[in-house]
Design an enzyme around this catalytic site. Structure first.
Site, mmCIF file in Angstrom:
data_model
loop_
_atom_site.group_PDB
_atom_site.id
_atom_site.type_symbol
_atom_site.label_atom_id
_atom_site.label_comp_id
_atom_site.label_asym_id
_atom_site.label_seq_id
_atom_site.Cartn_x
_atom_site.Cartn_y
_atom_site.Cartn_z
ATOM 1 N N ASN A 119 0.811 -1.225 0.000
ATOM 2 C CA ASN A 119 0.000 0.000 0.000
ATOM 3 C C ASN A 119 0.837 1.264 0.000
ATOM 4 O O ASN A 119 0.309 2.372 0.080
ATOM 5 C CB ASN A 119 -0.959 0.009 1.205
ATOM 6 C CG ASN A 119 -0.187 -0.099 2.529
ATOM 7 O OD1 ASN A 119 1.038 -0.110 2.534
ATOM 8 N ND2 ASN A 119 -0.925 -0.192 3.624
ATOM 9 N N ASP A 173 54.785 11.397 -22.036
ATOM 10 C CA ASP A 173 53.341 11.211 -22.150
ATOM 11 C C ASP A 173 53.129 10.289 -23.346
ATOM 12 O O ASP A 173 53.417 10.668 -24.495
ATOM 13 C CB ASP A 173 52.639 12.547 -22.403
ATOM 14 C CG ASP A 173 52.533 13.410 -21.156
ATOM 15 O OD1 ASP A 173 53.232 13.117 -20.171
ATOM 16 O OD2 ASP A 173 51.763 14.387 -21.182
ATOM 17 N N HIS A 213 61.581 13.049 -21.138
ATOM 18 C CA HIS A 213 62.311 13.327 -19.909
ATOM 19 C C HIS A 213 63.177 12.129 -19.508
ATOM 20 O O HIS A 213 62.947 11.003 -19.961
ATOM 21 C CB HIS A 213 61.337 13.674 -18.786
ATOM 22 C CG HIS A 213 60.614 14.969 -18.996
ATOM 23 N ND1 HIS A 213 60.690 16.023 -18.126
ATOM 24 C CD2 HIS A 213 59.792 15.397 -20.006
ATOM 25 C CE1 HIS A 213 59.950 17.034 -18.560
ATOM 26 N NE2 HIS A 213 59.390 16.669 -19.716
ATOM 27 N N SER A 251 55.973 9.507 -32.588
ATOM 28 C CA SER A 251 57.342 9.074 -32.360
ATOM 29 C C SER A 251 57.374 8.117 -31.180
ATOM 30 O O SER A 251 56.362 7.871 -30.538
ATOM 31 C CB SER A 251 58.248 10.278 -32.117
ATOM 32 O OG SER A 251 57.567 11.275 -31.387
#
Length: 629
Positions: free
Chosen positions: A175, A429, A485, A573
């Site tokens: 209900n 990266d 790096h 690269s």
């Protein structure tokens, strides 16, 4: 490919209730039977909406300390600047879900949801992407956002259990008054399939009914059930699928039932079965080609016609992403590098053509006119280049190459464990592959028949110590920050230039048995003499459209890991680092992905591995780091 979406509505319930054929009307089902049918219907709809999630799907148990929570993500609507039909995608780890296509409007409404398990050490950054559906084969990315689910979830298992109990109990509140009668609670106990629980119904009900009015509110009953689960579990079977519980522990039982059970909100369940949002956004032409086996969509090593899509694993978000490459370029690379005909073309003049083309393109990208290409380049890679990290303002770049070799702001690439020379870091990266030996590298990734460490380094640099060593490949794509790096601290002993070709370094060529990219391309080899890793060879490899390789350090200089070492001019690269045999232990996640022939998207300064030498001289914190590996 994804499964068909489903929508919860009253028509679905009615269709189940009247099934049974013509003739004499069957007796009306009992309230308890109607309850079980509602659960089975929701279970069926959940399967159509993408199936189970994460660890529950594979049958793998989640330890309590690994469980962060279950996120229920709802994508409601978006406000756009133009009218079209849009879809939204939710990506987490190696799972992606999508909504149905919206109406033609500038304010698409989806009201779609999905529940996902979040683990402490698993993916927790969810990406929500919106695509406009105006193309046959590929839709256009309009925008995206990322949400850290850790910030939204509770890490208290008891609180999670109580929340789950409230949702399950709501289904027998016939209900919908927010309270349960004894008969309503009895139905739920029967669905749990525990005979002892059925015998304890009245006892449990009296314990929860603190004021003795014969009615128990949801919070009181949820708290009681959570407490009882600690003493004697009441739920023997999943009330949705009927699976026997208790195979692992109460947390995994709760996860199983949460993913099985849907609260009946009326929202559409998102379609599952996709690896990336790009795959989920593809149109009917891609689906047709996939069905006809002209292309495939999966992680791992591919060749020939299956090399259409390149998937990489984003280390930061722990999410699969598809690399953006123009379709015409993919077709031309497959034709040139993945066939004997292409090999014949390469041997009959294409080598010189690629070299001349790269030199001309390099000059073009250094001209003032090339600056107009910068905005178009940014639009192509709008979700992959973060201009907030760039050191100089965009208007300061007078040529495309000036932008291409852009520098980043100080601190944009923090160096992991900077003071610890025993920990090597990522050099670029890039998309990374790490192998403990050359044999592993050629088995899982490098398919050129003539690859060897001696061929890579050349006779002037090659040594027996490096011959059987470990190697790590950093592949840079055009959208990446193109300065590399130093990965380890030491003294630069020598630089050796090796002339060669300018093949692409894309996996389509690297994975080809017809092409020897790394040993035939133009490259510069440098040797870094270190106290922690011995000799480390650093190889900067040119590729198609790469104008030049420039180093910023000289022979005899001492360099510290993280120092800027040099840069590549326009084009893709690669950097390859070769370590002496057993000198480095690579991070476990990098090895695990490489074992799947899956590149890992990394950033400069991220951890690469730890030295295995001089362990008795290393500080205690390095042992903690090695344990994490």
């Amino acid at each position: 490919m994804g499964h068909s979406p489903s929508r919860h509505n009253s028509c679905g319930d009615a269709a189940v209730a009247v099934a049974g054929g013509e003739g004499e009307h069957p007796p009306l089902p009992s309230r308890f039977e109607r309850f079980r049918r509602r659960l089975r219907l929701r279970h069926r709809d959940r399967d159509r909406g993408g199936g189970r999630d994460s660890a529950s799907e594979s049958g793998r148990a989640i330890a309590v300390d690994e469980f962060a929570g279950i996120a229920r993500i709802r994508i409601v609507k978006a406000d756009m600047q133009f009218k079209d039909k849009f879809i939204a995608c939710l990506s987490l780890g190696e799972r992606t879900y999508r909504t149905e296509k919206s109406d033609n409007t500038s304010t698409p409404v989806w009201n779609s949801e999905k529940k996902v398990v979040v683990e402490t050490n698993g993916p927790h950054i969810a990406r929500i992407s919106v695509f406009e559906t105006n193309r046959f084969s590929k839709n256009t990315l309009v925008g995206y956002c990322e949400v850290d689910l850790f910030e939204l979830l509770t890490k208290d298992p008891v609180e999670t259990e109580q929340s789950f109990a409230r949702r399950v109990l709501a289904i027998v509140d016939y209900n919908e008054d927010g309270k349960l009668s004894l008969s309503e609670f009895s139905d739920l106990m029967k669905a749990f399939g525990n005979k002892l629980a059925v015998e304890k119904i009245e006892e449990l009900f009296r314990q929860a009914d603190t004021n003795g009015d014969g009615i128990v509110d949801m919070d009181e009953l949820a708290a009681l059930l959570a407490d009882q689960q600690e003493k004697e579990p009441l739920i023997s079977n999943c009330p949705v699928c009927g699976e026997i519980l208790g195979k692992h522990d109460k947390i995994n039982d709760m996860i199983h039932m949460t993913l099985c059970f849907d609260e009946g909100t009326g929202n559409q369940i998102m379609t599952g079965g996709f690896l990336t949002d790009k795959q989920a956004s593809y149109g009917w032409m891609f689906k047709l080609s996939e069905w006809a086996h002209f292309s495939s969509y999966d992680v791992g090593l591919h060749s020939g016609s299956t090399a259409s899509h390149i998937l990489v694993f984003d280390r930061r978000t722990k999410r699969l992403v598809e690399e953006v490459i123009d379709g015409k370029i993919v077709l031309s690379m497959r034709a040139l590098y993945q066939s004997k005909v292409g090999l014949t073309l390469i041997d009959t003049g294409v080598k010189d053509l690629l070299k001349n083309l790269s030199e001309k393109q390099g000059k073009k990208m250094s001209s003032p006119e090339s600056a107009k290409d910068i905005p178009k380049f940014l639009e192509l890679f709008k979700d992959q280049i973060n201009l907030d990290e760039v050191k100089d303002p965009l208007e300061s770049f007078k040529t495309f190459n000036e932008f291409f070799i852009r520098q980043l702001k100080p601190g944009a690439r923090p160096i992991a464990c900077y003071e610890q020379d025993s920990i090597a870091t990522c050099a670029a990266d890039s998309r990374l592959m790490a192998f403990s030996s050359v044999d592993e590298g050629t088995r899982l990734w490098i398919k050129g028949r003539k690859f060897s460490i001696e061929g890579l380094l050349g006779k002037d640099v090659h040594s027996n110590a490096l011959c059987n060593g470990s190697l790590v490949i950093f592949r840079l794509a055009p959208q990446d920050y193109h300065r590399f790096h130093v990965p380890v601290s030491g003294t630069l002993e020598k630089f050796v230039e090796i002339p060669g070709c300018l093949y692409t370094v894309n996996p389509i060529a690297v994975n080809s048995k017809y092409c020897n990219v790394f040993t035939e391309n133009k490259r510069v080899v440098s040797i870094i003499s270190t106290s922690e890793f011995g000799k480390v060879a650093f190889v900067a490899i040119g590729a198609t459209m790469v104008g030049s390789i420039e180093f910023l350090k000289k022979e005899g200089e001492y360099v510290h890991k993280g120092d800027e070492f040099g840069y590549f001019a326009f084009g893709g690269s690669t950097v390859i680092c070769v370590f002496e045999k057993d000198a480095i232990q690579f991070n476990a996640d990098l090895i695990a992905n490489s074992d799947r022939s899956l590149e890992t998207l990394v950033s400069v300064g991220m951890p690469l591995g730890v030295s295995t030498r001089n362990r008795e001289l290393q500080p205690p914190e390095l042992e903690k780091y090695r344990h994490k590996l």
